[in-house]
Scaffold this active site. Structure first.
Site, PDB file in Angstrom:
ATOM      1  N   ASP A 177       0.866  -1.187   0.000  1.00  0.00           N
ATOM      2  CA  ASP A 177       0.000   0.000   0.000  1.00  0.00           C
ATOM      3  C   ASP A 177       0.900   1.233   0.000  1.00  0.00           C
ATOM      4  O   ASP A 177       1.756   1.393   0.879  1.00  0.00           O
ATOM      5  CB  ASP A 177      -0.907  -0.031   1.245  1.00  0.00           C
ATOM      6  CG  ASP A 177      -1.907   1.114   1.261  1.00  0.00           C
ATOM      7  OD1 ASP A 177      -3.122   0.836   1.283  1.00  0.00           O
ATOM      8  OD2 ASP A 177      -1.470   2.292   1.278  1.00  0.00           O
ATOM      9  N   HIS A 190      -4.349  14.911  -9.229  1.00  0.00           N
ATOM     10  CA  HIS A 190      -4.724  13.530  -9.504  1.00  0.00           C
ATOM     11  C   HIS A 190      -3.890  12.918 -10.630  1.00  0.00           C
ATOM     12  O   HIS A 190      -3.536  11.731 -10.586  1.00  0.00           O
ATOM     13  CB  HIS A 190      -6.214  13.484  -9.854  1.00  0.00           C
ATOM     14  CG  HIS A 190      -6.876  12.215  -9.463  1.00  0.00           C
ATOM     15  ND1 HIS A 190      -7.035  11.177 -10.352  1.00  0.00           N
ATOM     16  CD2 HIS A 190      -7.394  11.801  -8.278  1.00  0.00           C
ATOM     17  CE1 HIS A 190      -7.631  10.182  -9.724  1.00  0.00           C
ATOM     18  NE2 HIS A 190      -7.873  10.531  -8.480  1.00  0.00           N
ATOM     19  N   ASP A 194      -1.828   9.490 -10.605  1.00  0.00           N
ATOM     20  CA  ASP A 194      -1.940   8.405 -11.598  1.00  0.00           C
ATOM     21  C   ASP A 194      -0.557   7.998 -12.111  1.00  0.00           C
ATOM     22  O   ASP A 194      -0.257   6.818 -12.258  1.00  0.00           O
ATOM     23  CB  ASP A 194      -2.806   8.847 -12.785  1.00  0.00           C
ATOM     24  CG  ASP A 194      -4.289   8.793 -12.442  1.00  0.00           C
ATOM     25  OD1 ASP A 194      -4.621   8.377 -11.314  1.00  0.00           O
ATOM     26  OD2 ASP A 194      -5.114   9.177 -13.308  1.00  0.00           O
ATOM     27  N   GLU A 220      -4.680   2.217  -4.262  1.00  0.00           N
ATOM     28  CA  GLU A 220      -3.211   2.291  -4.255  1.00  0.00           C
ATOM     29  C   GLU A 220      -2.656   1.096  -3.509  1.00  0.00           C
ATOM     30  O   GLU A 220      -1.634   1.163  -2.851  1.00  0.00           O
ATOM     31  CB  GLU A 220      -2.700   3.620  -3.651  1.00  0.00           C
ATOM     32  CG  GLU A 220      -3.631   4.316  -2.713  1.00  0.00           C
ATOM     33  CD  GLU A 220      -3.652   3.683  -1.319  1.00  0.00           C
ATOM     34  OE1 GLU A 220      -4.532   2.808  -1.113  1.00  0.00           O
ATOM     35  OE2 GLU A 220      -2.839   4.059  -0.459  1.00  0.00           O
TER      36      GLU A 220
HETATM   37  P1  GH3 Z   1      -1.455   5.477   4.117  1.00  0.00           P
HETATM   38  O1  GH3 Z   1       0.006   5.733   4.171  1.00  0.00           O
HETATM   39  O2  GH3 Z   1      -2.031   5.275   5.484  1.00  0.00           O
HETATM   40  O3  GH3 Z   1      -1.804   4.362   3.203  1.00  0.00           O
HETATM   41  O4  GH3 Z   1      -2.106   6.802   3.582  1.00  0.00           O
HETATM   42  P2  GH3 Z   1      -2.769   7.059   2.167  1.00  0.00           P
HETATM   43  O5  GH3 Z   1      -2.925   8.540   2.012  1.00  0.00           O
HETATM   44  O6  GH3 Z   1      -2.005   6.362   1.134  1.00  0.00           O
HETATM   45  O7  GH3 Z   1      -4.148   6.313   2.320  1.00  0.00           O
HETATM   46  P3  GH3 Z   1      -5.627   6.778   2.101  1.00  0.00           P
HETATM   47  O8  GH3 Z   1      -6.422   5.500   2.097  1.00  0.00           O
HETATM   48  O9  GH3 Z   1      -6.021   7.842   3.062  1.00  0.00           O
HETATM   49  O10 GH3 Z   1      -5.675   7.414   0.662  1.00  0.00           O
HETATM   50  C1  GH3 Z   1      -5.541   6.683  -0.485  1.00  0.00           C
HETATM   51  C2  GH3 Z   1      -5.663   7.622  -1.640  1.00  0.00           C
HETATM   52  O11 GH3 Z   1      -5.420   6.968  -2.887  1.00  0.00           O
HETATM   53  C3  GH3 Z   1      -7.025   8.249  -1.725  1.00  0.00           C
HETATM   54  C4  GH3 Z   1      -7.443   8.059  -3.173  1.00  0.00           C
HETATM   55  O12 GH3 Z   1      -7.961   9.236  -3.717  1.00  0.00           O
HETATM   56  C5  GH3 Z   1      -6.155   7.703  -3.848  1.00  0.00           C
HETATM   57  N1  GH3 Z   1      -6.385   6.896  -5.042  1.00  0.00           N
HETATM   58  C6  GH3 Z   1      -6.976   5.694  -5.127  1.00  0.00           C
HETATM   59  N2  GH3 Z   1      -7.022   5.292  -6.419  1.00  0.00           N
HETATM   60  C7  GH3 Z   1      -6.439   6.243  -7.160  1.00  0.00           C
HETATM   61  C8  GH3 Z   1      -6.192   6.420  -8.564  1.00  0.00           C
HETATM   62  O13 GH3 Z   1      -6.517   5.567  -9.414  1.00  0.00           O
HETATM   63  N3  GH3 Z   1      -5.553   7.550  -8.954  1.00  0.00           N
HETATM   64  C9  GH3 Z   1      -5.183   8.503  -8.062  1.00  0.00           C
HETATM   65  N4  GH3 Z   1      -4.563   9.582  -8.520  1.00  0.00           N
HETATM   66  N5  GH3 Z   1      -5.430   8.398  -6.748  1.00  0.00           N
HETATM   67  C10 GH3 Z   1      -6.028   7.278  -6.281  1.00  0.00           C
HETATM   68 MG    MG Z   2      -1.891   4.230   1.169  1.00  0.00          MG
HETATM   69 MG    MG Z   3      -4.947   2.191   0.907  1.00  0.00          MG
END
Ligand code: GH3
Ligand code: MG
Ligand code: MG
Length: 327
Positions: A177, A190, A194, A220
């Site tokens: 992660d 964003h 990506d 992610e």
């Molecule tokens: P942690 O270290 O605890 O994992 O913190 P984090 O910020 O990585 O975790 P959190 O679950 O708070 O946030 C995950 C983020 O990943 C939020 C979401 O918008 C982003 N995300 C998920 N899928 C995608 C994607 O396909 N593209 C982009 N740009 N962002 C994504």
């Molecule tokens: Mg994360």
């Molecule tokens: Mg996550």
């Protein structure tokens, strides 16, 4: 378009060959039924075939039956060539699997239009096959990273567990992660997020062994399946992947975006542990890695219960804390 001409009469064969070459078909020739079957059964078989009815080795209708039984893809369109035009014979020929027939001596115009109809069918079938292939790719691949998608990587895990059961070998499982990924989106946008996801996927892929599988498990989050890997091997590989991700920043519009990833690792053997259990243990280890400060790989052993009672489940033992001082 490649066409097989199978005819034991030299004269008829030459005439057909010459005519088809004039119409720009690529011609493959067989002098009897046995040779025709070798070609039709081979790896590079033409999709169109003109088969004489009476031939030594195999008759035209016998060849039709062999081809249909094999059900090769792409489809083989078959024209039977016969001097018989008795209705019953035509029915027998079509019944054996021919698509069409033409009587000898053939009329050039008739042959031309019948071949054109066959070519159309073959081309349509090729289009269908390539559409099906594209759909298959779409159904199993993640659109952003081109890794396996969630359901495909879970299927691979199930498959590897079944194999590990047969072979008595373990399967390593890693959940990764990306750290503070939300902050990357918030700071750089964003599109930068990506790009970072694609880059992380590339770096993970290039640090794995050829027979390991990697999929995007969630936003992610990544799932890695390592055939034959003990817990120790799994943690070692996770750490290699971790370093590949964090050692170089990702370039975004001339800015350096630092990236790191936390990993939860476990390993187990099919028949003793299920895919769900392995993922749950890896997820707990991942949570420990996050709690411990991120940018690390944590392993948890999966000790299968000796009883089969579903309430007992797998006993777990936390064994290893990574790896690096580099926090
Ligand atoms: P942690 O270290 O605890 O994992 O913190 P984090 O910020 O990585 O975790 P959190 O679950 O708070 O946030 C995950 C983020 O990943 C939020 C979401 O918008 C982003 N995300 C998920 N899928 C995608 C994607 O396909 N593209 C982009 N740009 N962002 C994504
Ligand atoms: Mg994360
Ligand atoms: Mg996550």
């Amino acid at each position: 378009m490649r066409v097989l001409i199978a005819d034991d009469s030299l004269l008829s064969r030459r005439l057909l060959e010459e005519t088809l070459r004039l119409w720009n078909y690529e011609v493959v020739v067989a002098c009897d039924g046995a040779e025709a079957w070798r070609i039709l059964d081979g790896p590079d078989a033409p999709s169109l075939a003109i088969l004489d009815w009476m031939m030594p080795g195999h008759t035209g209708p016998e060849l039709c039956q062999l081809v249909r039984k094999k059900a090769r893809e792409p489809y083989t369109y078959i024209l039977l060539l016969t001097s018989r035009n008795d209705k019953e014979d035509v029915v027998t020929g079509m019944d054996s699997g021919a698509d069409d027939y033409i009587t000898k001596p053939f009329d050039k115009h008739e042959l031309k239009v019948r071949l054109r109809a066959g070519t159309r069918i073959v081309e349509l079938q090729e289009q269908l096959l390539s559409t099906r292939e594209a759909l298959r790719v779409q159904a199993t691949r993640d659109y952003l990273t081109n890794l396996w998608n969630r359901s495909a990587i879970l299927q691979q895990l199930e498959r590897e567990l079944a194999r590990s059961w047969r072979e008595g070998e373990p399967v390593g499982v890693i959940l990764g992660d990306l750290d503070h990924f939300k902050a990357i989106n918030d700071t750089w946008g964003h599109a930068a997020g990506d790009l970072a996801l694609r880059e992380a996927a590339e770096r993970m892929k290039s640090s794995l062994r050829p027979y390991d599988s990697l999929g995007r498990y969630g936003g992610e989050e990544f799932l890695l399946v390592l055939p034959g890997a003990s817990l120790e091997d799994t943690i070692w590989l996770a750490d290699r992947v971790r370093l590949a991700i964090r050692n170089e920043p990702v370039m975004w519009q001339k800015a350096n975006v630092t990236l790191s990833c936390s990993f939860g690792c476990t390993s187990g053997q099919g028949g003793r542990v299920t895919a769900d259990e392995l993922i749950r243990i890896a997820d707990e280890a991942l949570y420990a890695a996050k709690r411990g400060g991120r940018d690390r790989a944590v392993g948890r052993e999966c000790i299968p219960s000796l009883t089969t009672s579903p309430t007992v489940g797998s006993a777990m033992q936390e064994v290893l804390f990574n790896a690096t001082e580099n926090l």
